[in-house]
Motif scaffolding. Sequence first.
Motif, PDB file in Angstrom:
ATOM      1  N   PRO A   1       0.825  -1.218   0.000  1.00 15.76           N
ATOM      2  CA  PRO A   1       0.000   0.000   0.000  1.00 15.76           C
ATOM      3  C   PRO A   1       0.853   1.260   0.000  1.00 15.76           C
ATOM      4  O   PRO A   1       1.961   1.271   0.551  1.00 15.76           O
ATOM      5  CB  PRO A   1      -0.816  -0.118   1.291  1.00 15.76           C
ATOM      6  CG  PRO A   1       0.018  -0.985   2.177  1.00 15.76           C
ATOM      7  CD  PRO A   1       0.731  -1.950   1.258  1.00 15.76           C
ATOM      8  N   PRO A   2       0.340   2.317  -0.615  1.00 16.03           N
ATOM      9  CA  PRO A   2       1.081   3.577  -0.610  1.00 16.03           C
ATOM     10  C   PRO A   2       0.968   4.225   0.769  1.00 16.03           C
ATOM     11  O   PRO A   2       0.068   3.887   1.549  1.00 16.03           O
ATOM     12  CB  PRO A   2       0.351   4.413  -1.661  1.00 16.03           C
ATOM     13  CG  PRO A   2      -1.059   3.919  -1.589  1.00 16.03           C
ATOM     14  CD  PRO A   2      -0.937   2.436  -1.302  1.00 16.03           C
ATOM     15  N   PRO A   3       1.837   5.164   1.082  1.00 13.16           N
ATOM     16  CA  PRO A   3       1.684   5.885   2.348  1.00 13.16           C
ATOM     17  C   PRO A   3       0.428   6.752   2.301  1.00 13.16           C
ATOM     18  O   PRO A   3      -0.105   7.037   1.232  1.00 13.16           O
ATOM     19  CB  PRO A   3       2.948   6.749   2.417  1.00 13.16           C
ATOM     20  CG  PRO A   3       3.389   6.898   1.007  1.00 13.16           C
ATOM     21  CD  PRO A   3       2.967   5.638   0.291  1.00 13.16           C
ATOM     22  N   GLU A   4      -0.033   7.138   3.470  1.00 17.88           N
ATOM     23  CA  GLU A   4      -1.162   8.076   3.524  1.00 17.88           C
ATOM     24  C   GLU A   4      -0.764   9.351   2.772  1.00 17.88           C
ATOM     25  O   GLU A   4       0.394   9.760   2.825  1.00 17.88           O
ATOM     26  CB  GLU A   4      -1.496   8.418   4.978  1.00 17.88           C
ATOM     27  CG  GLU A   4      -2.110   7.266   5.746  1.00 17.88           C
ATOM     28  CD  GLU A   4      -3.481   6.870   5.209  1.00 17.88           C
ATOM     29  OE1 GLU A   4      -4.289   7.763   4.876  1.00 17.88           O
ATOM     30  OE2 GLU A   4      -3.725   5.659   5.106  1.00 17.88           O
ATOM     31  N   PRO A   5      -1.697   9.970   2.085  1.00 19.91           N
ATOM     32  CA  PRO A   5      -1.332  11.183   1.348  1.00 19.91           C
ATOM     33  C   PRO A   5      -0.896  12.292   2.300  1.00 19.91           C
ATOM     34  O   PRO A   5      -1.472  12.463   3.371  1.00 19.91           O
ATOM     35  CB  PRO A   5      -2.615  11.565   0.612  1.00 19.91           C
ATOM     36  CG  PRO A   5      -3.714  10.865   1.336  1.00 19.91           C
ATOM     37  CD  PRO A   5      -3.110   9.639   1.948  1.00 19.91           C
ATOM     38  N   ALA A   6       0.147  13.008   1.881  1.00 21.34           N
ATOM     39  CA  ALA A   6       0.634  14.126   2.697  1.00 21.34           C
ATOM     40  C   ALA A   6      -0.423  15.209   2.809  1.00 21.34           C
ATOM     41  O   ALA A   6      -0.547  15.858   3.838  1.00 21.34           O
ATOM     42  CB  ALA A   6       1.911  14.698   2.077  1.00 21.34           C
ATOM     43  N   LYS A   7      -1.194  15.360   1.753  1.00 21.09           N
ATOM     44  CA  LYS A   7      -2.202  16.419   1.707  1.00 21.09           C
ATOM     45  C   LYS A   7      -3.459  15.866   1.026  1.00 21.09           C
ATOM     46  O   LYS A   7      -3.622  15.992  -0.188  1.00 21.09           O
ATOM     47  CB  LYS A   7      -1.629  17.605   0.925  1.00 21.09           C
ATOM     48  CG  LYS A   7      -2.430  18.860   0.976  1.00 21.09           C
ATOM     49  CD  LYS A   7      -1.665  19.962   0.239  1.00 21.09           C
ATOM     50  CE  LYS A   7      -2.458  21.246   0.223  1.00 21.09           C
ATOM     51  NZ  LYS A   7      -1.749  22.274  -0.538  1.00 21.09           N
ATOM     52  N   PRO A   8      -4.359  15.197   1.816  1.00 27.97           N
ATOM     53  CA  PRO A   8      -5.589  14.683   1.194  1.00 27.97           C
ATOM     54  C   PRO A   8      -6.326  15.808   0.470  1.00 27.97           C
ATOM     55  O   PRO A   8      -6.272  16.969   0.875  1.00 27.97           O
ATOM     56  CB  PRO A   8      -6.400  14.166   2.375  1.00 27.97           C
ATOM     57  CG  PRO A   8      -5.390  13.887   3.441  1.00 27.97           C
ATOM     58  CD  PRO A   8      -4.320  14.942   3.247  1.00 27.97           C
ATOM     59  N   ALA A   9      -6.996  15.437  -0.595  1.00 28.44           N
ATOM     60  CA  ALA A   9      -7.666  16.433  -1.430  1.00 28.44           C
ATOM     61  C   ALA A   9      -8.932  15.837  -2.029  1.00 28.44           C
ATOM     62  O   ALA A   9      -9.176  14.632  -1.915  1.00 28.44           O
ATOM     63  CB  ALA A   9      -6.723  16.874  -2.547  1.00 28.44           C
TER      64      ALA A   9
END
Length: 156
Positions: A17-25
């Motif tokens: 899995p990718p990391p959590e987004p730095a800046k969800p949008a």
Amino acid sequence: MIEPIVRGALRWLRRNPPPEPAKPAIVHGDYRSGNFLFTQDGRISAILDWEMCHIGDPMEDIAWAIDPFWPITRHYPLEQGLGLWEQASGCSLDRSVLGWWRLFSAVKACAIWTTAEASVASGASYEMTVALSGIRAGHFHRKQMLALLRELGAIA
């Protein structure tokens, strides 16, 4: 029934899995050139088809937009377009995370094409465009998944 290549891609996506987004949008979900309206001078005046909209990682929209089936690269060379996005958003793109989202996009596209094909096979749709998209695009994205799995080091 899930095809073997889709099953393999899903397995790899779950395990990496990718990391959590730095800046969800706000993620459009179907962000591609076919869903834009343009002014005569080439600026985007509207974005259509918001039914897959959600909060998430903006890389999802980037991966969908650069999918070679509807290449936004006809407007910009890929790296130039990614650079413009980085400049406008103030965020930097992690190419390995983008790779994950590119594979996710190919799987998502295959799900859409499989559904289209099934709607014609069941008689729910008689539209030739739907039938052809299921056949042509499904084959394209299965090949794309293989290429991406190789690129990501998941298969030799």
